[in-house]
Design a protein around this motif. Sequence first.
Motif, PDB file in Angstrom:
ATOM      1  N   ARG A 439      68.157  73.458  37.836  1.00 53.80           N
ATOM      2  CA  ARG A 439      69.430  73.057  38.443  1.00 53.80           C
ATOM      3  C   ARG A 439      69.606  71.570  38.183  1.00 53.80           C
ATOM      4  O   ARG A 439      68.766  70.767  38.585  1.00 53.80           O
ATOM      5  N   ILE A 440      70.657  71.216  37.503  1.00 49.29           N
ATOM      6  CA  ILE A 440      70.899  69.821  37.156  1.00 49.29           C
ATOM      7  C   ILE A 440      72.049  69.306  38.017  1.00 49.29           C
ATOM      8  O   ILE A 440      73.111  69.936  38.082  1.00 49.29           O
ATOM      9  N   ALA A 441      71.793  68.178  38.671  1.00 47.50           N
ATOM     10  CA  ALA A 441      72.750  67.668  39.668  1.00 47.50           C
ATOM     11  C   ALA A 441      73.958  67.030  38.998  1.00 47.50           C
ATOM     12  O   ALA A 441      74.218  65.836  39.140  1.00 47.50           O
ATOM     13  N   GLN A 442      74.661  67.834  38.234  1.00 45.89           N
ATOM     14  CA  GLN A 442      75.893  67.365  37.596  1.00 45.89           C
ATOM     15  C   GLN A 442      76.911  68.488  37.643  1.00 45.89           C
ATOM     16  O   GLN A 442      76.560  69.654  37.424  1.00 45.89           O
ATOM     17  N   PRO A 443      78.167  68.167  37.898  1.00 41.92           N
ATOM     18  CA  PRO A 443      79.191  69.229  37.905  1.00 41.92           C
ATOM     19  C   PRO A 443      79.227  69.935  36.548  1.00 41.92           C
ATOM     20  O   PRO A 443      79.067  69.299  35.500  1.00 41.92           O
TER      21      PRO A 443
ATOM     22  N   ARG B 336      62.528  63.527  35.333  1.00 39.75           N
ATOM     23  CA  ARG B 336      63.446  64.522  35.917  1.00 39.75           C
ATOM     24  C   ARG B 336      64.165  63.812  37.049  1.00 39.75           C
ATOM     25  O   ARG B 336      63.621  63.654  38.144  1.00 39.75           O
ATOM     26  N   ALA B 339      68.640  63.878  42.432  1.00 39.65           N
ATOM     27  CA  ALA B 339      70.093  63.999  42.628  1.00 39.65           C
ATOM     28  C   ALA B 339      70.707  62.644  42.980  1.00 39.65           C
ATOM     29  O   ALA B 339      71.845  62.355  42.592  1.00 39.65           O
ATOM     30  N   GLN B 342      71.500  60.830  39.809  1.00 38.47           N
ATOM     31  CA  GLN B 342      72.683  61.402  39.146  1.00 38.47           C
ATOM     32  C   GLN B 342      73.956  60.983  39.874  1.00 38.47           C
ATOM     33  O   GLN B 342      74.973  60.651  39.245  1.00 38.47           O
ATOM     34  N   ARG B 346      77.187  58.739  38.474  1.00 35.90           N
ATOM     35  CA  ARG B 346      78.602  59.126  38.549  1.00 35.90           C
ATOM     36  C   ARG B 346      79.417  58.053  39.274  1.00 35.90           C
ATOM     37  O   ARG B 346      80.529  57.724  38.868  1.00 35.90           O
TER      38      ARG B 346
END
Lengths: 700, 361
Positions: A439-443, B336, B339, B342, B346
Motif C-alpha cells: 500500500r503506497i500512501a499516494q492517491p 520505504r 505516510a 509522502q 504532497r
Amino acid sequence: MPQALAVIAHEPGASGPDLLDRALAQGGLREAIGQRISTALERNGVCSAVIVPALDAFAAGSPTATDPALVEHLLELLFELGVTEASVGSTRGTASLWLENRDVFMVADLLGYRYETPSGRPYEVIDLSEDLSSNVFGEDGPLARTGLSRAWLEADLRLVFSANRTDDDDGYALCLSTLLSVLPQADKDYHYRHRREPGEVISALLSAAPVHFAFIDAMVSSHGEGAARAPSPLVTDTIIAASDPALADYLGAMKMGLDPFVSRLAAPSLRHARPTPQTRILGALEPYPGWVNVSPALIASTAARRASLAGDRSIRPVLQQVDRDIFPFKDPANDWLNKALSGLAAAGGDSALLTLANIWLGELGKAAETYGVMIDKDALRRREASINIDPTKLRAADYDGLPAELLGQAALLRGVPADADGVRWRFDDGAVLFDGARRIAQPFEDFAASVEIHRTIQYMNDYIGGQALATRRDKQGRVTRQVERNLYLPQPNYTAIGGGVAIDVTKIETIEYAPRRQRMFWKTVKSENDSAIADDGVVTFEALGEDTLVTIWGRQHFRLPPIWAAIDQGLDPAMKRTLVSQAYGQFFNRTFANLEAVSEGRDVRIGKPWSDAPEGEPLPVERLSGFVRKLQSDGRLDVPAALKGAVRASAEIKPLRIDADGFRYFDAGAFSAPAPARSPLESAMRDLRHAARVDAGTAE
Amino acid sequence: MKALVTGANGLIGANLLRELLREGLTPTGFVRPTADLSSIGALPMELRTGDVLAPESLAPAMAGQDVVFHTAVAFSYWGHEPAEMARTAIEGSLNILTAAAQAKVKRVVMTSSSVTLGASYRPEIRDETFSAQDDPDESAYVLAKIAQEREALAAARRLGVEIVFACPTMSVGPFGASLGPSNGILTSYLADPLRMTWAGGCNIVSVRDVAAGHILLARHGAAGERYVLGSENLDWRDIHAMVADLAGVGAPQTTASAVACYGLAAAEEFRARVTGKAPLATRAQARMVGRYYWYDHGRAGALGYRPRPAREALAEALAWLSPSPHISRETRTGMRLAAEVQAARRATALDETRLGLGSAA
C-alpha cells in the motif's frame, strides 16, 4: 539472372583487374549491374554509386585493405555502364581514437586513392558519417535513433569491396565486417561490438539499406594468426563477386576453410543467405593453399576479453602493428606500449601468450562484473538488446488470451500464508508462483499518472536493459498491447559467481485501464539465451481509500548455471524455502521501493548508460594519463613532501600563483608569519586522545 | 516590508524567500553570479547578483530595502579553506552592515548559529546567555561564526545599524542548492550499512520554522540580541531512530565510539581525496561526537516563535531528499517512506504550486 549469384574467379598469375572483369562477365553479374543502372537512369536521368572498400590498413600496401587499383577499376566499369556519379565512401574507425591521420580522406590518400579512374574519370571520396538521414532504422531495432549517410541511403548502387582477411574477433573479416564502416560512429568497437550485438547491427543495416553487389579482393590476402594486428600476406589470386554481401562472405569463409558461422558479426545475416536451389555459385570452393586461420583458442579468448570493456579498449592499440611514419600515435603511453608489446603478438609471435593475456583480461572483466552484480550495481554497464521477435506475426488472440490464462494461475496461491515480508509463494512444475502487495500512501490518480503501468517491468529490481515496443494504443494514447524484451541481472545475484548469466526474456503484454484500477499482464514467449523457462506475471495498481495498492503476481522459472544446478536444493526443503523467501522478499521490497521512487520522479535504473558520443568514452589510457597529469599538477605525487608534512608542523607557504613556466609567486609578508603550532600528526594524536576521553566519559 | 536576502539560494535563504512570498512581502534575492539557482529560479521575485565580499555590488541591492536578511555563509565541514570561510563570515558581514548603513536600512537580521552558544559533554540545555570561546580545536565553521557575531555586533554599534542575530540549530528541510551538513547527517545515516549512531545529541528544527523565525525577529527582535531558533532536543540515537522510522530503513544498531568515529571520518576524508567525492563525515564533525548541542528557544518563543516537532521537520526533509541526487539510487531502493513523508511531499508540492502561481505574492 537467378535469385542469388556468386562467382569465384581464380587464376594464378592473373592480374586483379582481369580477374574482376572475368568475375563480372560470368553468370551475368555485369548485366545485372547494367540493368540496375539503366533502371535508375530511366527513372531519374542520373545514376549514383557508392563503393565501400576496406580501409583498415595501418601501412601502405597492407593486404588488410582493398587494393585501390581494383576499386578504381570497378569505378571505371560503373562509369562505362552509365553511372553518372560515383564515390568511394567510408567513415573513421576506432583506430582514429589512438592514431593520427585516420580520417577518411587522409587514409584514402595514404593508401593510394587518386580521385580519378585510370581513364581519368573523376570520383569522390566521401565521409559517410556526414549528412546523416534520421529515422532510417525502426524503433524496435538495435540501431534505433541512429542516423545513416544520405549518400549511401540514396545511392542507386550500393557496393562493398572487401579485402580478404583473417580476424581474431570473428575468424574472418570480409564484406559484412567492412560494412561497419558505413555506420557513423567513429568508435566502431565501442558502439557496434561492445554496446550492441554486431550481428544484429549488420542485419539492421542491410534491412534498411541493402547492398546490391559485393566483392572480395583476394588477390593478396591477409592470413594467419596475426590477423589484422600483424598482417601476413598470402598470394591467393582470387576475386569473389556476388549479388549479396552475406553470400560473398559465406563463400569467402569457406575458401578460408572456415565454418562461415564462426563469425558473431556475420552469422545472423548468413542465415538468410544460405544457398538454395535458386542460388548460382560459379567457381571452385576448395580452400586457399597454404592458408592459416586464427586459432579457435585465440578467437574464443578474444571473445572472452570483451567481458572487459576497458581491457579490450586498452589492448587493441598496444597490439596493432603500425607504420608510425604515416599513422603516429596520439598518446605517448600507447606509443611506448605498442613499441614494447606489438612484436609479441606479431604474425610469427606466440599466439598462446596473447590467448593467455586475453583470458586473464576476460577473467578480470568477469570478476568486475560479478562484483558489480553483487555489490555495486551502478558500476555495471546497461545492456542494449532489441526486440527479437517479429511483432507483426502476433495475433490479437495471443494478447487477448493473457488475462484468463494468468489469472487462472494466480488463483493457485489462494490460502497460502504470507511470509514476514508479506510475500506468498509456492512451487508449481519447477517454477515459483508468487505474489506480494504494497500500500503506497499516494492517491491512485497521482501514482498512476507518474508511474506508467506499461513500464512497470523496467522499474523492477535488477532490470539492466532491453527494449519495449507498443503495438497498440487506445484513443487516449495509452499503451494497451506491447512487446518487450527485458534483461535482468543473474537471479539470484549470487549465481553470478558460478557463471550465472543475465536473464533475457521477450514478452507479450496486455494492459487494461479502468477508472480506479490499471492492470498489465505479461507472458514470456522467448528467451534468447535460454536463461528462463517462464517469466510471466500480472501487476495491478488500484485505488484503496486515499492510497494506491500495488500488487504483483508472477510465475518464474529460471535456469541455474551448471555449478549451481549441481546442488539439488530440493533435497533440503528448509534451505530451499529460506532461499526462495529471501530472494522474493528482496525482489518485492526493492521493486516496490523503485515504484515509489519513480512516482517521486527518480530514475531508478541500475548501471551506467553507454555514451552516445561518436568516440564513445575516453580510452582507459587517456584517463590514466589525465589522472597522472592531474596528480602532478596538484603536487600529490610528491610523496616525500607529503610524509614530511605529516610529521612536521607545516611552515610551507602556499604560492599565490604558478605561471606557465612553473615559477611560483609568493606573498613576501607571509614568510614572517608564525608557523602553525601543531603538525597534522600531532593534531590527529591530540584528537584521538580527546576522543578516548569522550568514550571514557571524562571529556570536559 | 521590503527585504533583501543574501545567500538566497542556500538552505535558509531559499526557505526565507518562500516564507516572505507567502506573507505577501516583496523580497529581493541576492546571490553570486555563479550561484546554482535551481532552488529559487522559479520564484516570483527580483534577483540581484553580486558578492558580499565585493562592497560595490551591495549598494544597488540595498537601495530601498527595509530589512536585510544576511544568510550568506559557507556552511561546510569540507572543501572550504578556513581563511576563506572566515573572510566570508567576517568581512562579508562588515560589508553588509556598511552598505546597510549607507542605504539607511532599518534592520539587519544576521544568520548566525547556535554553535556560538557552545555545547556540553553533559546533557544540558543552553540558552542565549552562553557563549562559545575561540577554542582552536573547534572547526573552522564554528570559529568563523563566533568571530562573525563578535565583529558584526561591534560594527553595527559603530555604524548605527540595528542588528539581530538568528541562531538556528540543526536546520533540516527542502530547497537548498546543495546538500549542506545538516541534511547531510540524514543522508549519511541512510547510506550507512552499519546503521551506526553515536553519543551526544542535537536540537533539530525545520528550516521553514527557521525562515519564519527570521521574519519574526525582523519585526519583533530586540536590537543587539541573539535568538535561538530551534525545536526539540534529542539524543543522536533518537534522531537516527526517527529517520529510520520515517525512511523505512533499519533502526540504529551500534553506538560508535568517538575514537571509531574519528577513524572512520579520517578514512572517509582519504576516500574523498582519492575519488574527488565529498566524504560522508569529516574529522571536524567527528570532534563533535559526544557533545550535546541542546538549546532553549524560549527567548524567541516569547516573541511568538512556534516550531513544529522534530519528527515533522525530518519528514519534510526526507520528502525533499528522497528523490534528490543526494540519496543514491541504491540507498533509495532500501527505503520505504512513511505516510508522513509522502504527505509532506504532497504538501510541499502544493505550496510550490501556489507560489509558482503567485497566489502568495
